[in-house]
Design a protein around this motif. Structure first.
Motif, PDB file in Angstrom:
ATOM      1  N   VAL A 198       0.819  -1.203  -0.174  1.00  0.00           N
ATOM      2  CA  VAL A 198       0.046   0.201  -0.008  1.00  0.00           C
ATOM      3  C   VAL A 198       1.063   1.273  -0.058  1.00  0.00           C
ATOM      4  N   LEU A 199       0.374   2.224  -0.661  1.00  0.00           N
ATOM      5  CA  LEU A 199       1.209   3.561  -0.633  1.00  0.00           C
ATOM      6  C   LEU A 199       0.951   4.276   0.564  1.00  0.00           C
ATOM      7  N   VAL A 200       1.840   5.036   1.196  1.00  0.00           N
ATOM      8  CA  VAL A 200       1.685   5.560   2.567  1.00  0.00           C
ATOM      9  C   VAL A 200       2.633   6.984   2.128  1.00  0.00           C
ATOM     10  N   GLY A 201       2.389   7.886   3.002  1.00  0.00           N
ATOM     11  CA  GLY A 201       2.896   9.263   2.863  1.00  0.00           C
ATOM     12  C   GLY A 201       4.034   9.316   3.904  1.00  0.00           C
ATOM     13  N   GLN A 202       4.557  10.585   4.115  1.00  0.00           N
ATOM     14  CA  GLN A 202       5.916  10.824   4.827  1.00  0.00           C
ATOM     15  C   GLN A 202       5.592  10.575   6.269  1.00  0.00           C
ATOM     16  N   ASP A 203       4.379  10.520   6.507  1.00  0.00           N
ATOM     17  CA  ASP A 203       4.145  10.104   8.209  1.00  0.00           C
ATOM     18  C   ASP A 203       3.740   8.694   8.382  1.00  0.00           C
ATOM     19  N   GLY A 204       3.910   7.666   7.308  1.00  0.00           N
ATOM     20  CA  GLY A 204       3.860   6.449   7.184  1.00  0.00           C
ATOM     21  C   GLY A 204       2.354   6.106   7.267  1.00  0.00           C
ATOM     22  N   LYS A 205       1.413   6.879   7.050  1.00  0.00           N
ATOM     23  CA  LYS A 205      -0.007   6.454   6.805  1.00  0.00           C
ATOM     24  C   LYS A 205      -0.783   6.402   5.347  1.00  0.00           C
ATOM     25  N   GLU A 206      -1.314   5.249   5.181  1.00  0.00           N
ATOM     26  CA  GLU A 206      -2.127   5.317   4.068  1.00  0.00           C
ATOM     27  C   GLU A 206      -2.998   6.325   3.504  1.00  0.00           C
ATOM     28  N   PHE A 207      -2.832   6.938   2.313  1.00  0.00           N
ATOM     29  CA  PHE A 207      -3.595   8.251   1.798  1.00  0.00           C
ATOM     30  C   PHE A 207      -4.446   7.712   0.745  1.00  0.00           C
ATOM     31  N   MET A 208      -4.206   6.767  -0.021  1.00  0.00           N
ATOM     32  CA  MET A 208      -5.091   6.747  -1.256  1.00  0.00           C
ATOM     33  C   MET A 208      -6.707   6.706  -1.147  1.00  0.00           C
ATOM     34  N   HIS A 209      -7.040   6.218   0.011  1.00  0.00           N
ATOM     35  CA  HIS A 209      -8.558   6.150   0.332  1.00  0.00           C
ATOM     36  C   HIS A 209      -9.165   7.529   0.627  1.00  0.00           C
ATOM     37  N   LYS A 210      -8.362   8.452   0.456  1.00  0.00           N
ATOM     38  CA  LYS A 210      -8.897   9.684   0.521  1.00  0.00           C
ATOM     39  C   LYS A 210      -9.165  10.190  -1.076  1.00  0.00           C
ATOM     40  N   TYR A 211      -8.525   9.528  -1.693  1.00  0.00           N
ATOM     41  CA  TYR A 211      -8.789   9.752  -3.420  1.00  0.00           C
ATOM     42  C   TYR A 211      -9.568   9.031  -4.334  1.00  0.00           C
ATOM     43  N   ASP A 212      -9.822   7.743  -3.534  1.00  0.00           N
ATOM     44  CA  ASP A 212     -10.528   6.547  -4.331  1.00  0.00           C
ATOM     45  C   ASP A 212     -10.670   5.436  -3.241  1.00  0.00           C
ATOM     46  N   GLU A 213     -12.089   4.892  -3.532  1.00  0.00           N
ATOM     47  CA  GLU A 213     -12.368   3.722  -2.633  1.00  0.00           C
ATOM     48  C   GLU A 213     -11.630   2.637  -2.941  1.00  0.00           C
ATOM     49  N   ARG A 214     -11.038   2.282  -4.016  1.00  0.00           N
ATOM     50  CA  ARG A 214     -10.081   1.245  -4.341  1.00  0.00           C
ATOM     51  C   ARG A 214      -8.728   1.281  -3.756  1.00  0.00           C
ATOM     52  N   GLY A 215      -8.432   2.483  -3.079  1.00  0.00           N
ATOM     53  CA  GLY A 215      -7.127   2.771  -2.477  1.00  0.00           C
ATOM     54  C   GLY A 215      -5.998   2.548  -3.372  1.00  0.00           C
ATOM     55  N   SER A 216      -5.174   1.628  -2.989  1.00  0.00           N
ATOM     56  CA  SER A 216      -3.865   1.674  -3.675  1.00  0.00           C
ATOM     57  C   SER A 216      -3.917   0.866  -5.031  1.00  0.00           C
ATOM     58  N   LEU A 217      -5.234   0.408  -5.193  1.00  0.00           N
ATOM     59  CA  LEU A 217      -5.279  -0.679  -6.488  1.00  0.00           C
ATOM     60  C   LEU A 217      -6.150   0.311  -7.558  1.00  0.00           C
ATOM     61  N   ALA A 218      -6.432   1.592  -7.475  1.00  0.00           N
ATOM     62  CA  ALA A 218      -7.159   2.439  -8.292  1.00  0.00           C
ATOM     63  C   ALA A 218      -6.470   2.629  -9.421  1.00  0.00           C
TER      64      ALA A 218
END
Length: 538
Positions: A269-289
């Motif tokens: 899964v994709l995470v930001g500088q803080d180590g938290k997953e962020f893709m759910h903010k952009y698409d419900e499919r998350g890192s598999l959008a």
């Protein structure tokens, strides 16, 4: 030199076309480097095809249409998908080996297919349908196809031969009917320009990622086929849709190395500088959008946080799994001190795949008689505004098969072709290059211009700036081209500036955001703009 088929390029499209064409005449494969160097050889993920009994053609079609954002030709998509299994069987007959199920410890159990092959899943796919050979699928394909081509005495392969321009009847003064009758080719070893007579030229030249500063493509991806076809008068379509792969390894010691989307398909899964997953903010499919959504999300996160990259968290799987399933990626990360199973992998988006190109039908036939285009150089209507992962290799084998069938059928039907005398190449008063700094400077300026102004997020002002700079560069390159004898560097520069200008011109025409073309001036889709962007030289 006289051939029945001249194929320009040695990727999956070119080599499979050569093997098909060999049954019907003399075949020549031209490649500007050694034949094993191509975009295909760099392909990691695999080839998408419905193989499992939990999958269906309708689902693969639906996934492709969804990724394509309304611009796919549904009839073309269905043909590609339905003819896929037959072409996969041919690849296997040619010796290509795909990974079998049960080979990898810790393999995903969810949505497990009953196919005998280990089917991967990538962004935008709702099912596991990607056949692969570890993480070097393209390399496996090229090695086996090239072995088959080299073993066929009916096929000639000329490495280090650069196709300069197509020869058409229009250029020779025949105004009633414009068609391809041959091409001029530079022998890079001797410097001689050879004249090839051929009424069936098949462009399989790959993409144009090198128009950008950061790309996952090899150095050979300089848009040669698109530029040649444009100069000859063929229609070019949808060049504004340049796909940026979301996850290119970000490290100063490794350039242009791709972290396959299949890694996310296996749970990363994709995470930001803080180590938290962020893709759910952009698409419900998350890192598999789909890739366009993921690339824009990463671009947004980088700009929001000010960090140089984001990270791919692969710690959900064991070291053994990553080492077995993705040995090339695992070893590359290891070489720079990153253990995928314990440390996040730094990634950034990079130019990856052109969804536009020479406009063709499902058989690879262009608007210019005698000219076919197959693979990334072409625009068949399969990808629309955004390519679904791993559909490109599928397109290469399906369309190459249909292109040869189309040519053979046209012959059988007695379609008339013009017979003309082709003049030899003339250099006139051209002199040898006296300094390479002009070429290298212009090459760098083109790539920086495209990276700054025609990247993931665009504006009308940025595009206008790019267009102005490219017009000036094109004029300078054209003057330099006509004044000097041709070399590989000069020819690639000429093609780069042409292809870059086509991308910008296409982007300026689209007054909406759709798929891979996102502009802040028109941030929404406009269904009145839902049509291909077509360009043709007047």
């Amino acid at each position: 030199m006289d051939y029945d088929f001249v194929i320009v390029g040695s990727g999956i499209a070119g080599l499979s076309a050569a093997l098909k064409a060999a049954d019907h005449g003399r075949v020549l494969v031209l490649t500007k480097r050694m034949p094993e160097l191509s975009n295909t050889a760099w392909a990691q993920g695999g080839i998408a095809c419905v193989m499992g009994d939990d999958d269906s053609f309708d689902e693969h079609v639906a996934d492709t249409l969804n990724a394509g954002a309304g611009l796919c030709d549904e009839a073309v998509v269905r043909t590609m998908v339905e003819e896929g299994p037959a072409r996969i069987n041919e690849l296997i007959e040619w010796g290509v080996e795909f990974d079998k199920s049960g080979e990898f410890s810790g393999a995903a159990e969810a949505e497990e297919s009953h196919s005998s092959y280990d089917l991967g899943r990538e962004g935008g796919h709702t099912k596991r349908r990607v056949l692969h050979h570890r993480d070097s699928t393209g390399k496996e394909m090229i090695e086996k196809l090239l072995a088959a081509v080299n073993a066929d005495e009916r096929i000639d392969v000329l490495p280090n031969h650069f196709a300069i321009d197509l020869i058409t009847t229009g250029k020779l003064g025949f105004v009633t009917r414009d068609e391809v009758v041959g091409l001029y080719v530079l022998d890079e070893d001797s410097g001689e320009v050879k004249t090839m007579r051929c009424q069936n030229v098949i462009l399989c030249t790959g993409g144009c990622g090198k128009v950008y500063l950061y790309t996952t493509n090899p150095d050979t991806a300089t848009g040669d086929g698109v530029a040649m076809a444009w100069r000859a008068g063929a229609t070019i379509a949808n060049m504004e849709f340049m796909q940026f792969h979301p996850t290119c390894l970000y490290h100063h010691e490794v350039k242009s190395f791709l972290i396959s989307e299949a890694v996310r398909g296996e749970g990363a899964v994709l995470v930001g500088q803080d180590g938290k997953e962020f893709m759910h903010k952009y698409d419900e499919r998350g890192s598999l959008a789909p890739r366009d959504i993921v690339a824009r999300a990463i671009d947004s996160e980088i700009k929001r946080t000010g960090g140089p990259c984001v990270y791919l968290d692969c710690t959900a799987k064991s070291r053994e799994f990553w080492a077995e399933r993705f040995p090339l990626i695992f070893e590359t990360c290891q070489s720079i001190g990153i253990d995928m199973s314990k440390q996040p992998v730094p990634v950034v988006p990079a130019a990856h795949y052109s969804c536009g190109g020479v406009e063709t039908d499902i058989n690879g036939r262009s608007s210019l008689p005698g000219l076919y285009a197959v693979g990334e150089v072409a625009n068949t209507g399969l990808h629309g505004a955004n390519r679904l992962a791993s559909n490109s290799l599928l397109e290469g084998v399906v369309v190459s098969h249909r292109a040869i069938d189309d040519i053979v059928k046209s012959r059988a039907e007695g379609v008339a072709r013009t017979e003309v005398e082709i003049p030899e190449w003339e250099s006139g008063d051209a002199v040898e290059l006296d300094e390479l700094v002009v070429i290298y400077h212009n090459w760098d300026e083109i790539r920086r211009c495209m990276g700054d102004y025609v990247s993931i997020v665009r504006t009308g002002k940025r595009l206008k700036r790019a267009a102005t700079r490219l017009r000036n560069l094109a004029a300078e390159v054209q003057e330099y081209y006509w004044g000097h004898t041709v070399t590989t560097d000069l020819l690639e520069l000429r093609n780069l500036v042409t292809t870059a200008a086509l991308i910008v011109d296409s982007a300026q025409q689209r007054k909406e955001s759709r798929g891979l073309h996102y502009t802040l001036d028109y941030p929404e889709r406009d269904e009145n703009e839902c049509h291909p962007t077509r360009l043709r030289r007047s």
